[in-house]
Write a protein that holds these residues in place. Sequence first.
Motif, short mmCIF file in Angstrom:
data_model
loop_
_atom_site.label_atom_id
_atom_site.label_comp_id
_atom_site.label_asym_id
_atom_site.label_seq_id
_atom_site.Cartn_x
_atom_site.Cartn_y
_atom_site.Cartn_z
N ALA A 127 0.85 -1.19 0.00
CA ALA A 127 0.00 0.00 0.00
C ALA A 127 0.88 1.24 0.00
O ALA A 127 1.91 1.29 0.69
N SER A 128 0.50 2.25 -0.76
CA SER A 128 1.24 3.51 -0.78
C SER A 128 0.42 4.58 -0.07
O SER A 128 -0.81 4.61 -0.18
N HIS A 129 1.12 5.45 0.65
CA HIS A 129 0.45 6.49 1.43
C HIS A 129 1.21 7.81 1.27
O HIS A 129 2.44 7.82 1.34
N GLU A 130 0.47 8.88 1.08
CA GLU A 130 1.09 10.20 1.12
C GLU A 130 1.27 10.60 2.58
O GLU A 130 0.43 10.34 3.42
N VAL A 131 2.42 11.22 2.86
CA VAL A 131 2.74 11.64 4.22
C VAL A 131 2.36 13.11 4.39
O VAL A 131 2.62 13.93 3.50
N ASP A 134 4.15 0.80 2.18
CA ASP A 134 4.09 -0.22 3.21
C ASP A 134 4.18 -1.60 2.55
O ASP A 134 3.28 -2.00 1.82
N ALA A 146 5.21 3.06 10.56
CA ALA A 146 5.21 3.96 9.41
C ALA A 146 5.95 5.24 9.79
O ALA A 146 5.82 5.73 10.91
#
Length: 316
Positions: free
Chosen positions: A26-30, A38, A144
């Motif tokens: 999974a990709s997440h913007e910070v 992840d 994370a």
Amino acid sequence: MTSTLNARAAQIVETMIAGAEDRRIASHEVDGGGLFLDCGIKARGGLRAGLDLARVCLGGLAEVTIPMGEIDGRAVPLVQVWTDHPVRACLASQYAGWAISEGKYFAMGSGPMRAVRGKEPVFDAIGFREESETVVGVLETRKAPPPEVVAKIAHECGVEPWNVTLVAAPTASLAGGFQITARSVETALHKLAELKFDLGRIVSAHGTAPLPPIARDDLAAIGRTNDAILYGARVVLHVTGDDESLQEIGPRVPSSASRDFGEPFAAIFARYNNDFYAVDPHLFSPAEVAFQNLDTGRTHVFGAPRPEIVARSFWG
């Protein structure tokens, strides 16, 4: 090589994001900028994610595959790495030389972002650093990265936070264990750097190490992944120059040169109260290292795998 390590790694990351569902990542913007992938914290991850994670670690300058091998009569996947640019791939990128600490957060950092930061002594030894407006890093962690960690990495690398991409997995995960086990060649080169060997003599490299079963927790996984290298890894280095210097330095390269060699890493680690810095640093290298001299045609082999110790670590 026209592409930078970070540019090559960024291309791999793009492929990972496009195939996130297949890789179970999974990709997440910070918040505040930056991107986080992840590969085994909350996401399941897997072998494909681990393979890509290892390739990112190596700055896209090495091939990584998963042939089947055998340890003590049991079938075991092997993590196989080969490269024609071993010093840049392994020491400028893959080596986990950046301990990232911010508040209560900690992670071991590797990947090509290190070559842009360039503050570790190894970069003086290899005479290489990199300039890039975007950086890609790999984190060995179970948490994370929060915005303040991304901001710190951006500051250390001299880039904006939104130009930071971090790929992470814990040790006790398929992807995390895979990328650590892909360090057979890297540990050999790091040992040679510590021994002041002329790294310019190393032309190409190939290594394998058995992929451990996932452990119950990260501490146990640290034991198994170390044993995969210390007692199971086999490395071939294609080198130039004279044979006499290889005969002289060779016995000091494999893990058997260490006073702590001979029992599973978990037992060694416990004896030192889980303090990495108390363990003999000469332990951290492959079980077997072979030098194939391209100038003389001679091969020099030092050390040997200890499959019975690997079996005890993996299945005991």
